[in-house]
Design an enzyme around this catalytic site. Structure first.
Site, PDB file in Angstrom:
ATOM      1  CB  SER A  86      -0.795   0.001   1.376  1.00 25.18           C
ATOM      2  OG  SER A  86      -2.176   0.899   0.977  1.00 25.18           O
ATOM      3  CG  ASP A 122      -4.435  -1.994   1.415  1.00 23.18           C
ATOM      4  OD1 ASP A 122      -3.281  -2.641   1.793  1.00 23.18           O
ATOM      5  OD2 ASP A 122      -4.367  -0.454   1.142  1.00 23.18           O
TER       6      ASP A 122
END
Length: 292
Positions: A34, A148
């Protein structure tokens, strides 16, 4: 080097990297998730300085203007506009052409399995890795959709090719409140204007003596639906991080509290980079003192 997820808090990774370089360390490999994928990717491309300069000049309004809002039920930000802006500063390139080995992760929405990116477009990989559920729309890569990487592996030590070949530095920006670092505040500048006459100040003092101000009661915070989702995601990441760190050999562990900044507070870049630098100094001093 392993850089965790954490939204805007991930900008602390920049400060950690800069401190490592200042001390003469060489980073042999980077794995990121991320926000960690974003910062790690910029460093692996040799463009961390340009990235830092760009993001530190974004104020709150600039950050807001880069959020391409949508009414989709899968997320309220498309996540394309910010990459279009970043590409004007730092052009895209293939991961296999970067200056050092780099990898990042995402999660396939349909299969629920972790996807590791080690080749192909750097920005495509970063976009997939940072698709925070319910905030950003899932990233579409060919016919697959990704969210994510922090959902399954927020501290991707497992992506490092050989954790025993070099010292492993892990930066976790999903730490508990106890890891919060309060930076010294700059003294407020004295407001300009007419000074109050002494008789007015005296009158104010007398009024307060008879009518003291009531202390405001601190109400327990009420979370919105979005804040509840984000808060839940943060708590899950924190627990995952603890479990992962217990199962892998780590030489240096740097923790940044999730209380340090909100997920989308990228306008606080300079402050968060400084937090990372201070945290790195403490952790590296401890490492070097132990090696003497």
């Amino acid at each position: 080097m392993v850089l965790s997820s954490g939204g805007a808090r991930g900008l602390a990774h920049v400060g950690v990297i800069e401190e490592l370089e200042r001390r003469g360390y060489t980073i042999a490999e980077i794995a990121g998730c991320s926000a960690g994928a974003l910062v790690g990717g910029m460093y692996a491309a040799g463009k961390l300085h340009e990235f830092k300069d760009w993001i530190c000049h974004l104020d709150r309004l600039d950050v807001f203007s880069l959020m391409d809002f949508t009414f989709s039920s899968r997320g309220f930000i498309k996540g394309e506009k910010v990459f279009q802006a970043l590409k004007k500063v730092i052009p895209d390139q293939n991961i296999e052409d970067l200056l050092l080995p780099f990898s990042c992760n995402a999660v396939d929405v349909n299969s629920g399995k972790e996807q590791v990116f080690r080749q192909g477009s750097l920005y495509t990989a970063i976009r997939a890795s940072g698709s925070i559920p319910s905030v950003f729309l899932p990233a579409k890569v060919e016919k697959r959709h990704f969210i994510d990487g922090g959902v399954l592996n927020p501290v991707p030590i497992s992506l490092i090719s050989d954790p025993h070949a070099h010292k492993v530095v892990v930066v976790d920006t999903n730490g508990l409140d106890e890891h919060y670092l309060e930076l010294p505040t700059k003294p407020a500048s004295k407001p300009q204007g007419l000074a109050l006459p002494s008789w007015v100040k005296e009158y104010q003092g007398k009024v307060k003596a008879y009518f003291p101000e009531e202390k405001k009661k601190e109400n327990q915070r009420s979370y919105s639906a979005l804040e509840l989702v984000t808060r839940s995601f943060d708590l899950l990441q924190d627990r995952y991080c603890q479990l992962l760190l217990e199962n892998y050999p780590v030489d240096v562990q740097i923790k940044v509290s999730r209380k340090q900044a909100g997920t989308l507070e990228f306008h606080r870049a300079a402050e968060l980079i400084e937090v990372g630098r201070i945290k790195a100094i403490a952790a590296l001093d401890l490492l070097e003192d132990g090696n003497r």
